[in-house]
Design a protein around this motif. Sequence first.
Motif, PDB file in Angstrom:
ATOM      1  N   PHE A   1      -4.290  13.519  -7.791  1.00 35.64           N
ATOM      2  CA  PHE A   1      -3.152  13.293  -6.893  1.00 35.64           C
ATOM      3  C   PHE A   1      -1.886  13.854  -7.540  1.00 35.64           C
ATOM      4  CE2 PHE A   1      -6.374  10.146  -6.302  1.00 35.64           C
ATOM      5  CZ  PHE A   1      -6.487  10.023  -4.930  1.00 35.64           C
ATOM      6  N   HIS A   2      -0.935  14.275  -6.704  1.00 36.38           N
ATOM      7  CA  HIS A   2       0.369  14.739  -7.196  1.00 36.38           C
ATOM      8  C   HIS A   2       1.422  13.802  -6.617  1.00 36.38           C
ATOM      9  CE1 HIS A   2      -1.660  18.977  -6.925  1.00 36.38           C
ATOM     10  NE2 HIS A   2      -2.130  18.266  -7.945  1.00 36.38           N
ATOM     11  N   VAL A   3       2.155  13.127  -7.466  1.00 33.32           N
ATOM     12  CA  VAL A   3       3.090  12.111  -6.989  1.00 33.32           C
ATOM     13  C   VAL A   3       4.514  12.467  -7.408  1.00 33.32           C
ATOM     14  CG1 VAL A   3       3.671   9.664  -7.008  1.00 33.32           C
ATOM     15  CG2 VAL A   3       1.280  10.365  -7.188  1.00 33.32           C
ATOM     16  N   ARG A   4       5.401  12.504  -6.415  1.00 34.46           N
ATOM     17  CA  ARG A   4       6.810  12.800  -6.696  1.00 34.46           C
ATOM     18  C   ARG A   4       7.588  11.485  -6.776  1.00 34.46           C
ATOM     19  NH1 ARG A   4      11.659  13.614  -4.140  1.00 34.46           N
ATOM     20  NH2 ARG A   4      10.799  12.894  -2.175  1.00 34.46           N
ATOM     21  N   ARG A   5       8.476  11.416  -7.756  1.00 34.32           N
ATOM     22  CA  ARG A   5       9.258  10.191  -7.942  1.00 34.32           C
ATOM     23  C   ARG A   5      10.314  10.060  -6.837  1.00 34.32           C
ATOM     24  NH1 ARG A   5      11.675   7.608 -12.864  1.00 34.32           N
ATOM     25  NH2 ARG A   5      10.962   9.371 -14.096  1.00 34.32           N
TER      26      ARG A   5
ATOM     27  N   GLU B   1       8.677   4.616   3.629  1.00 35.38           N
ATOM     28  CA  GLU B   1       9.172   3.382   4.252  1.00 35.38           C
ATOM     29  C   GLU B   1      10.586   3.575   4.786  1.00 35.38           C
ATOM     30  OE1 GLU B   1       7.561   0.338   4.758  1.00 35.38           O
ATOM     31  OE2 GLU B   1       5.869   1.620   4.276  1.00 35.38           O
ATOM     32  N   GLY B   2      11.358   4.442   4.138  1.00 37.70           N
ATOM     33  CA  GLY B   2      12.731   4.697   4.590  1.00 37.70           C
ATOM     34  C   GLY B   2      12.745   5.328   5.980  1.00 37.70           C
ATOM     35  N   ASP B   3      11.760   6.170   6.288  1.00 36.47           N
ATOM     36  CA  ASP B   3      11.712   6.818   7.605  1.00 36.47           C
ATOM     37  C   ASP B   3      11.455   5.806   8.717  1.00 36.47           C
ATOM     38  OD1 ASP B   3      12.096   9.549   6.802  1.00 36.47           O
ATOM     39  OD2 ASP B   3      10.109   9.443   5.900  1.00 36.47           O
TER      40      ASP B   3
ATOM     41  N   ARG C   1       9.046   1.663  -4.727  1.00 41.35           N
ATOM     42  CA  ARG C   1       8.131   0.685  -5.346  1.00 41.35           C
ATOM     43  C   ARG C   1       6.927   1.364  -5.993  1.00 41.35           C
ATOM     44  NH1 ARG C   1       6.814  -4.351  -3.764  1.00 41.35           N
ATOM     45  NH2 ARG C   1       5.179  -4.165  -5.336  1.00 41.35           N
ATOM     46  N   GLY C   2       6.305   2.298  -5.250  1.00 46.83           N
ATOM     47  CA  GLY C   2       5.054   2.880  -5.733  1.00 46.83           C
ATOM     48  C   GLY C   2       5.258   3.960  -6.779  1.00 46.83           C
ATOM     49  N   THR C   3       6.348   4.703  -6.691  1.00 46.97           N
ATOM     50  CA  THR C   3       6.555   5.820  -7.616  1.00 46.97           C
ATOM     51  C   THR C   3       7.438   5.386  -8.786  1.00 46.97           C
ATOM     52  OG1 THR C   3       8.395   6.692  -6.277  1.00 46.97           O
ATOM     53  CG2 THR C   3       6.192   7.514  -5.801  1.00 46.97           C
ATOM     54  N   ASP C   4       8.745   5.249  -8.542  1.00 47.40           N
ATOM     55  CA  ASP C   4       9.664   4.847  -9.609  1.00 47.40           C
ATOM     56  C   ASP C   4       9.182   3.574 -10.314  1.00 47.40           C
ATOM     57  OD1 ASP C   4      11.861   5.794 -10.841  1.00 47.40           O
ATOM     58  OD2 ASP C   4      13.335   4.924  -9.479  1.00 47.40           O
TER      59      ASP C   4
ATOM     60  N   ASP D   1       0.843  -1.200   0.000  1.00 52.77           N
ATOM     61  CA  ASP D   1       0.000   0.000   0.000  1.00 52.77           C
ATOM     62  C   ASP D   1       0.875   1.245   0.000  1.00 52.77           C
ATOM     63  OD1 ASP D   1      -2.455  -1.234   0.058  1.00 52.77           O
ATOM     64  OD2 ASP D   1      -2.520  -1.330   2.244  1.00 52.77           O
ATOM     65  N   ARG D   2       0.474   2.268  -0.765  1.00 52.01           N
ATOM     66  CA  ARG D   2       1.146   3.567  -0.706  1.00 52.01           C
ATOM     67  C   ARG D   2       0.080   4.643  -0.569  1.00 52.01           C
ATOM     68  NH1 ARG D   2       4.806   0.858   0.509  1.00 52.01           N
ATOM     69  NH2 ARG D   2       6.838   0.662  -0.505  1.00 52.01           N
ATOM     70  N   THR D   3       0.412   5.691   0.165  1.00 54.01           N
ATOM     71  CA  THR D   3      -0.569   6.727   0.468  1.00 54.01           C
ATOM     72  C   THR D   3      -0.257   8.000  -0.300  1.00 54.01           C
ATOM     73  OG1 THR D   3       0.748   7.427   2.370  1.00 54.01           O
ATOM     74  CG2 THR D   3      -0.944   5.841   2.788  1.00 54.01           C
ATOM     75  N   TRP D   4      -1.293   8.557  -0.964  1.00 54.34           N
ATOM     76  CA  TRP D   4      -1.148   9.838  -1.655  1.00 54.34           C
ATOM     77  C   TRP D   4      -2.340  10.719  -1.343  1.00 54.34           C
ATOM     78  CZ3 TRP D   4       0.345   5.741  -5.471  1.00 54.34           C
ATOM     79  CH2 TRP D   4       1.727   5.542  -5.453  1.00 54.34           C
TER      80      TRP D   4
HETATM   81  C1  FAD Z   1      -0.101  10.790   5.018  1.00 60.65           C
HETATM   82  C2  FAD Z   1       0.818  10.752   3.824  1.00 60.65           C
HETATM   83  C3  FAD Z   1       0.443  11.382   2.651  1.00 60.65           C
HETATM   84  C4  FAD Z   1       1.299  11.379   1.540  1.00 60.65           C
HETATM   85  N1  FAD Z   1       0.930  12.042   0.404  1.00 60.65           N
HETATM   86  C5  FAD Z   1       1.794  12.094  -0.645  1.00 60.65           C
HETATM   87  C6  FAD Z   1       1.458  12.821  -1.838  1.00 60.65           C
HETATM   88  O1  FAD Z   1       0.379  13.410  -1.965  1.00 60.65           O
HETATM   89  N2  FAD Z   1       2.372  12.855  -2.843  1.00 60.65           N
HETATM   90  C7  FAD Z   1       3.590  12.219  -2.748  1.00 60.65           C
HETATM   91  O2  FAD Z   1       4.376  12.313  -3.705  1.00 60.65           O
HETATM   92  N3  FAD Z   1       3.927  11.504  -1.637  1.00 60.65           N
HETATM   93  C8  FAD Z   1       3.050  11.431  -0.602  1.00 60.65           C
HETATM   94  N4  FAD Z   1       3.378  10.685   0.505  1.00 60.65           N
HETATM   95  C9  FAD Z   1       4.571   9.803   0.466  1.00 60.65           C
HETATM   96  C10 FAD Z   1       4.126   8.461  -0.155  1.00 60.65           C
HETATM   97  O3  FAD Z   1       3.208   7.799   0.689  1.00 60.65           O
HETATM   98  C11 FAD Z   1       5.285   7.487  -0.425  1.00 60.65           C
HETATM   99  O4  FAD Z   1       6.007   7.297   0.751  1.00 60.65           O
HETATM  100  C12 FAD Z   1       6.194   7.999  -1.523  1.00 60.65           C
HETATM  101  O5  FAD Z   1       5.427   8.260  -2.678  1.00 60.65           O
HETATM  102  C13 FAD Z   1       7.288   6.971  -1.843  1.00 60.65           C
HETATM  103  O6  FAD Z   1       6.688   5.747  -2.182  1.00 60.65           O
HETATM  104  P1  FAD Z   1       7.477   4.613  -2.976  1.00 60.65           P
HETATM  105  O7  FAD Z   1       6.687   3.368  -2.893  1.00 60.65           O
HETATM  106  O8  FAD Z   1       7.880   5.090  -4.319  1.00 60.65           O
HETATM  107  O9  FAD Z   1       8.808   4.475  -2.144  1.00 60.65           O
HETATM  108  P2  FAD Z   1       9.207   3.318  -1.112  1.00 60.65           P
HETATM  109  O10 FAD Z   1       9.263   2.000  -1.785  1.00 60.65           O
HETATM  110  O11 FAD Z   1       8.311   3.406   0.068  1.00 60.65           O
HETATM  111  O12 FAD Z   1      10.658   3.792  -0.742  1.00 60.65           O
HETATM  112  C14 FAD Z   1      10.857   5.081  -0.176  1.00 60.65           C
HETATM  113  C15 FAD Z   1      12.276   5.202   0.310  1.00 60.65           C
HETATM  114  O13 FAD Z   1      12.465   4.323   1.420  1.00 60.65           O
HETATM  115  C16 FAD Z   1      13.499   3.394   1.109  1.00 60.65           C
HETATM  116  N5  FAD Z   1      13.024   2.124   1.702  1.00 60.65           N
HETATM  117  C17 FAD Z   1      11.985   1.365   1.279  1.00 60.65           C
HETATM  118  N6  FAD Z   1      11.816   0.309   2.070  1.00 60.65           N
HETATM  119  C18 FAD Z   1      12.762   0.395   3.023  1.00 60.65           C
HETATM  120  C19 FAD Z   1      13.113  -0.398   4.150  1.00 60.65           C
HETATM  121  N7  FAD Z   1      12.435  -1.504   4.460  1.00 60.65           N
HETATM  122  N8  FAD Z   1      14.158  -0.003   4.923  1.00 60.65           N
HETATM  123  C20 FAD Z   1      14.852   1.116   4.625  1.00 60.65           C
HETATM  124  N9  FAD Z   1      14.570   1.921   3.567  1.00 60.65           N
HETATM  125  C21 FAD Z   1      13.554   1.562   2.786  1.00 60.65           C
HETATM  126  C22 FAD Z   1      13.621   3.395  -0.402  1.00 60.65           C
HETATM  127  O14 FAD Z   1      14.914   3.062  -0.820  1.00 60.65           O
HETATM  128  C23 FAD Z   1      13.308   4.823  -0.734  1.00 60.65           C
HETATM  129  O15 FAD Z   1      14.419   5.655  -0.569  1.00 60.65           O
HETATM  130  C24 FAD Z   1       2.545  10.695   1.622  1.00 60.65           C
HETATM  131  C25 FAD Z   1       2.909  10.048   2.806  1.00 60.65           C
HETATM  132  C26 FAD Z   1       2.067  10.079   3.890  1.00 60.65           C
HETATM  133  C27 FAD Z   1       2.481   9.385   5.167  1.00 60.65           C
END
Ligand code: FAD
Length: 364
Positions: A171-175, A349-351, A180-183, A154-157
Amino acid sequence: MTTTHTITVEPLGREVTCREDQSILDACLRSGVWLPHSCTHGTCGTCKAEVLDGEVDHGAASSFALMDYERDEGRLLPCVATPRSDVVVEAEVDVDESVVVHPVEDFTASVVELDDIALDTRRLVVELDRDITFNPGQYLKFQVPAGDGGPAVDRTWSIASPPSSTRRLEFHVRRVPGGRGTDGWVFGGLAVGDRVAVSGPYGRFVLRPEDERHAILVGGGTGVAPLASMVRHALEDDGYAGRLTLYAGARTRAQLYDVEAFRALEAAHPDRFTYRPCLSEEGPEDVGADAAGFGFGLVTDVIAADHATLSGCAGYLCGPPPMVEAALKTLMSKRLFPRDIHREDFFTEGDKATGGVRSPLIKR
Ligand SMILES: Cc1cc2nc3c(=O)[nH]c(=O)nc-3n(C[C@H](O)[C@H](O)[C@H](O)COP(=O)(O)OP(=O)(O)OC[C@H]3O[C@@H](n4cnc5c(N)ncnc54)[C@H](O)[C@@H]3O)c2cc1C
Ligand code: FES
């Protein structure tokens, strides 16, 4: 058949049924029982509650958000904890009566637009299979399908469109490189016409409808998304009587988006809405003829220079956790109190692995 358990939520005395593979927060929100929450993935600690009776699995709770001694003392993060028996939890249910609670539901969404709107930023517009109700500032969870990168996640936007648009959501999504969810998905295989599973609405970062103070909205990058929903809602049908100033921070002009759309809103509502795009790594010479109204420098420095005091205002901060933390300090230095400030940290997820940035000064 999946085993279910009864969750009793104190001090409300409400009972909800929860599957063994379902988070306690999810079961509550779907039953219309509001519990405080923000990130919904075990990172921020907003939902922390106490187990009065029963057994839980702590799931993906970050060891920063829920420390070992807290687990030993019977605390849990309902957003990731699942029940192993009937459970009684006690939560800080600080319900704001002015905010309507919309139960979480599942939807199927069709992608109707997917466009590059700025550097590494895409606008995703979906059409839901039925109407949704939500508060401006809330977010949806998208199910990123299983693929080469691993199982479905699951990813939240955040929703950027106003609640008046009940089927077509923006929705506005930053890479995020390697995300997983963006790139891997929104900037990877996702295409117009695809159907995706979403659920919501989630979150308590919402424009308080009965608060008529001047709202200072501060967004970093795509942190502008929920603020755009608030601004559009406030201006389109008197959804908010107060004045609004939107600070949109980015490093470069190429990373800013919707400048013309916000300027048009400003021109249509000069007494209600001010738009302040801010660039931290470029100056007027990089923007050219378009530079009127721009602030140059960190968004926090621009805010500090714009206002001798913010006393009597309300703050809404959203974006990367370090920017939110810095903006919080700026607003407090201008005489806002924690109770006047609402924040949404875009934790990833990184946080979870690093603990993110948490302020002891403000409750999420
Ligand atoms: C309430 C809320 C609202 C949001 N709204 C938006 C929005 O409107 N627009 C937007 O662009 N984003 C938003 N976000 C952020 C969004 O949810 C994602 O976190 C973001 O888009 C990245 O997702 P991803 O799957 O591409 O990255 P992920 O796969 O989650 O990876 C993110 C980073 O964490 C690292 N990582 C992944 N897994 C692990 C692990 N197990 N241990 C250590 N590091 C790890 C990855 O290398 C990468 O650097 C929001 C977040 C929250 C909490
Ligand atoms: S909402 Fe549970 S830890 Fe963030």
